[in-house]
Structure formats: C-alpha cells, structure tokens
Design a protein around this motif. Sequence first.
Motif, short mmCIF file in Angstrom:
data_model
loop_
_atom_site.label_atom_id
_atom_site.label_comp_id
_atom_site.label_asym_id
_atom_site.label_seq_id
_atom_site.Cartn_x
_atom_site.Cartn_y
_atom_site.Cartn_z
N TYR A 1 0.83 -1.20 0.00
CA TYR A 1 0.00 0.00 0.00
C TYR A 1 0.87 1.26 0.00
O TYR A 1 1.92 1.30 0.66
N THR A 2 0.42 2.27 -0.71
CA THR A 2 1.07 3.58 -0.71
C THR A 2 0.02 4.63 -0.40
O THR A 2 -0.98 4.73 -1.12
N LEU A 3 0.24 5.40 0.66
CA LEU A 3 -0.73 6.40 1.07
C LEU A 3 -0.32 7.78 0.57
O LEU A 3 0.80 8.23 0.81
N ASP A 4 -1.23 8.45 -0.11
CA ASP A 4 -1.02 9.85 -0.44
C ASP A 4 -1.55 10.71 0.70
O ASP A 4 -2.27 10.24 1.58
N TYR A 5 -1.18 11.98 0.71
CA TYR A 5 -1.61 12.87 1.78
C TYR A 5 -1.60 14.31 1.31
O TYR A 5 -1.06 14.65 0.25
N ARG A 6 -2.21 15.17 2.10
CA ARG A 6 -2.11 16.61 1.95
C ARG A 6 -1.49 17.15 3.24
O ARG A 6 -1.74 16.61 4.33
N TYR A 7 -0.67 18.17 3.11
CA TYR A 7 -0.05 18.71 4.32
C TYR A 7 0.09 20.23 4.24
O TYR A 7 0.18 20.81 3.15
N TYR A 8 0.07 20.84 5.41
CA TYR A 8 0.33 22.27 5.55
C TYR A 8 1.65 22.44 6.29
O TYR A 8 1.89 21.77 7.30
N SER A 9 2.48 23.32 5.77
CA SER A 9 3.76 23.61 6.42
C SER A 9 3.80 25.06 6.90
O SER A 9 3.49 25.98 6.13
N PRO A 10 4.16 25.28 8.17
CA PRO A 10 4.26 26.65 8.69
C PRO A 10 5.64 27.27 8.44
O PRO A 10 5.88 28.42 8.82
N VAL A 11 6.52 26.53 7.80
CA VAL A 11 7.92 26.93 7.67
C VAL A 11 8.07 28.07 6.67
O VAL A 11 7.57 28.00 5.53
N GLY A 12 8.76 29.10 7.09
CA GLY A 12 9.05 30.23 6.22
C GLY A 12 10.42 30.09 5.58
O GLY A 12 11.17 29.15 5.86
N THR A 13 10.76 31.02 4.74
CA THR A 13 12.06 31.02 4.09
C THR A 13 13.17 31.15 5.13
O THR A 13 13.08 31.97 6.05
N THR A 14 14.21 30.32 4.99
CA THR A 14 15.34 30.28 5.92
C THR A 14 14.89 30.14 7.37
O THR A 14 15.45 30.75 8.28
N ASP A 15 13.85 29.35 7.58
CA ASP A 15 13.26 29.17 8.91
C ASP A 15 13.86 27.92 9.56
O ASP A 15 13.72 26.81 9.03
N SER A 16 14.49 28.09 10.70
CA SER A 16 15.08 26.95 11.41
C SER A 16 14.26 26.55 12.63
O SER A 16 14.67 25.71 13.42
N GLN A 17 13.08 27.15 12.76
CA GLN A 17 12.19 26.86 13.90
C GLN A 17 11.72 25.41 13.86
O GLN A 17 11.48 24.83 12.81
N LYS A 18 11.58 24.81 15.05
CA LYS A 18 11.00 23.48 15.18
C LYS A 18 9.52 23.63 15.51
O LYS A 18 9.15 24.35 16.45
N TYR A 19 8.67 22.93 14.74
CA TYR A 19 7.22 23.04 14.90
C TYR A 19 6.61 21.69 15.28
O TYR A 19 7.10 20.64 14.88
N PRO A 20 5.48 21.72 16.01
CA PRO A 20 4.75 20.48 16.26
C PRO A 20 4.17 19.93 14.97
O PRO A 20 4.06 20.63 13.96
N LEU A 21 3.79 18.65 15.02
CA LEU A 21 3.14 17.98 13.90
C LEU A 21 1.78 17.46 14.36
O LEU A 21 1.71 16.69 15.32
N VAL A 22 0.72 17.90 13.69
CA VAL A 22 -0.63 17.40 13.96
C VAL A 22 -1.04 16.48 12.83
O VAL A 22 -1.02 16.86 11.66
N ILE A 23 -1.40 15.25 13.18
CA ILE A 23 -1.87 14.28 12.19
C ILE A 23 -3.39 14.21 12.28
O ILE A 23 -3.95 13.98 13.35
N TRP A 24 -4.05 14.42 11.15
CA TRP A 24 -5.51 14.49 11.08
C TRP A 24 -6.03 13.36 10.20
O TRP A 24 -5.65 13.25 9.03
N LEU A 25 -6.90 12.51 10.76
CA LEU A 25 -7.41 11.34 10.06
C LEU A 25 -8.89 11.53 9.74
O LEU A 25 -9.71 11.66 10.65
N HIS A 26 -9.21 11.50 8.48
CA HIS A 26 -10.56 11.79 7.99
C HIS A 26 -11.54 10.66 8.32
O HIS A 26 -11.15 9.55 8.69
N GLY A 27 -12.82 10.93 8.12
CA GLY A 27 -13.87 9.95 8.33
C GLY A 27 -14.31 9.30 7.03
O GLY A 27 -13.76 9.57 5.95
N MET A 28 -15.31 8.44 7.15
CA MET A 28 -15.84 7.69 6.02
C MET A 28 -16.31 8.61 4.89
O MET A 28 -16.90 9.66 5.16
N SER A 29 -15.99 8.24 3.67
CA SER A 29 -16.37 8.91 2.41
C SER A 29 -15.50 10.13 2.12
O SER A 29 -15.70 10.77 1.09
N GLU A 30 -14.53 10.45 2.96
CA GLU A 30 -13.66 11.60 2.69
C GLU A 30 -12.31 11.18 2.13
O GLU A 30 -11.39 12.00 2.05
#
Length: 358
Positions: free
Chosen positions: A55-84
């Motif tokens: 199996y290979t899972l595709d995904y969509r993601y949002y990144s808060p990282v700016g240009t030349t950004d070395s900040q460490k950010y949390p990661l939120v994983i969001w799992l959709h419901g049926m039919s999405e």
Amino acid sequence: MIRKRSLAALLAVLTLFCCTSAAFAADETALPLAAGLEALQAQFQPGIGPETNGYTLDYRYYSPVGTTDSQKYPLVIWLHGMSEGAYEGKQVINNDIAYWTSAEFQSRFSDAGGAFILAPRSLEERMIFWDDSMIEPLRATIDDFIEKNAENIDVTRIYIGGFSMGGKMTLKMAVAYPEMFAAAFPICPAWAMDAQYAQYLADMPIWLTSGTLDPLVNYYTSVTPTWNRIVAASSQPENCRFSTLSRVCYPDGSPTSSSHHAWFAVNYDMFSIENGDYPHMSTIDGNGRAVTLTYPNGMIAWLSQFSSEYDGAPIDGTGNLNIGSHNLFSIQTMIDFFETLVSIFETIVNTLRAAFAV
C-alpha cells in the motif's frame, strides 16, 4: 391525464425524498464562517508515502515553515472519516481542518507559533476504510514525512486526532505506538476499545469528543465505556478531557445535518463563532471535574502543553496491536458497514438532487 398526474406524483415523491434526505446530503463544508476557507484549503500541498505491505498512502499537508526558517514546529496528524478518502485531496476539501492553518489558530500553538498539519488518506477507492491493514502504511507515511521535514519538526510534539473511522484509527495508532504521540484527540471514535488496550494509553493525555445523540457511534454503549477505560488506566486523568455535545451544532449554534458530526467543534478549536462557550457542549476531566474553556485556550492550547520523549526513530510492525485475527461479525465491522451504506445513500441523494435541480 393519468400519466401527467403519475409523473407529478413521482416528481413530488422524489422532491420530498431529496428534501427530507438533506440531513445526509448537505454540503458539510459550508460553515456559516466559510469565507476564506477555500484559500486555507489551497495552502495544503500534496505528498506521498513509501510503499508498505503493498500500500502507498497519499496525503495533503500544511507547512508553517518560512524562508530560511530553522524553527521546530509540532506535527498534527488528522485522520478523515468515512467517504472523505474517495480521491486525493478530498480529506481536506470535504472538512474544515483547514481552519487550523489560519493565522489565528496557528498562533495558538504556544512557543512554536505554528504547526504542521498532515492529513493522510485511506484508500477508499480500494474499499479500505482505515482498517488494520493501514496501520503499518500509515506509520511508514508519518515516518517518511518526518524524515523529509526533519529540520523543522519537533518530534517530541506529535499529536494525532480524527473523527469516526478516523477517530478509531487515532486510538489504534495511539495504542500501537504510544511512544510516538504526545497527545491524542479522537472524535466520535468508531472503536469500543477494551481495557487491555487502554493500558497502553496510561501516560498519554486524551481529549475525547462525542454527541449524546450520535446515530452511528453510540455515546452510551461505545464512547462512554471507552472513556471510562481510558481514565481508569490513566496515570494523569487530570490531563484527559471528555467533551459532550447534547446537540451537535456549527459554531454559530445552527444544527449540523447529523448528530454524528461532533468534529465541527474541534475544527473551530472548541469555541463558538463569538469566541465564547461552544453551543451545547460541556467538558470534564478524567477526575470527573467540570472544565471551563476560556478563549483562546481550547484544543490547540491543550495539545501544546504536552511533549513526549520520542526521538523520531522509525518503527516497523504494528506495535502493541494484535491484528492477527478478525471477527467478521464484530460491532466494529457492523459500524463500518453501516457507515458505508450511509456514504452510498449520500451519493445517491446528491445525484438525484443534481438531476432534478432540487
């Protein structure tokens, strides 16, 4: 004359059918505050994980990282419901987790001032609805995403949440790999977890959300027993929360199309459109004490308090979950089957509405 009356009667029945079925067919992305939602959804980028167990899972993601950004950010994983998960990107287009990418909500992630949002997709075109076959591919996808963004992800602050069958997968992933997640927020989870598995969540803060009138995942026979097992096993019940919706509404107080749709409260960070108490919602902690949410300290602020000792090391296998055997006639199988029927029914109703321009 008879034919005309018959045709008129048929159209009337179809019209009535479509109108009375609007509870299933309504466009749930049309929140009262939907202005700008499409722009937020457009910020999500496509990605794909490694092949795992075929199996290979595709995904969509949002990144808060700016240009030349070395900040460490949390990661939120969001799992959709049926039919999405019917096609790539639907898991973002068809629900409102995109609000969490807004400047306001991103600012609520304390210290970091932002977070990655990762929304993988179950392979519904192959009739796979976050079942156990997805546990290892999902884990591999998360590991791969962390590796690709290693410079900017704080691996000690990985949070996982989702709704309905995504809530089920949230709990299963948390049980399988408790070392990985700093906190979890399952919403109307379609899994009545037993006490054996609850033991693995002893050190993990859990925020559970459900509606008392949920027609798919029963509040009294499924969600509440799961909550009781979680807090009975918890070493930190004061950090666990259970939000109950006596009526399931949008943040402006108007009713959603189903009492199953408790995730709208979470999508809007547990506050009303006026930034006050969320409509018809009450919250307790694991000790049974009432929790008062004070704007802007909702779900995001709660998540931000917690960190783990996870070092980012990938893990193979299904961890603490024993998935060697399956009961074809289990409660979970029946829930999944019923949700599938509802999804099919929604598709039929939407097709009829479009055909007759109701």
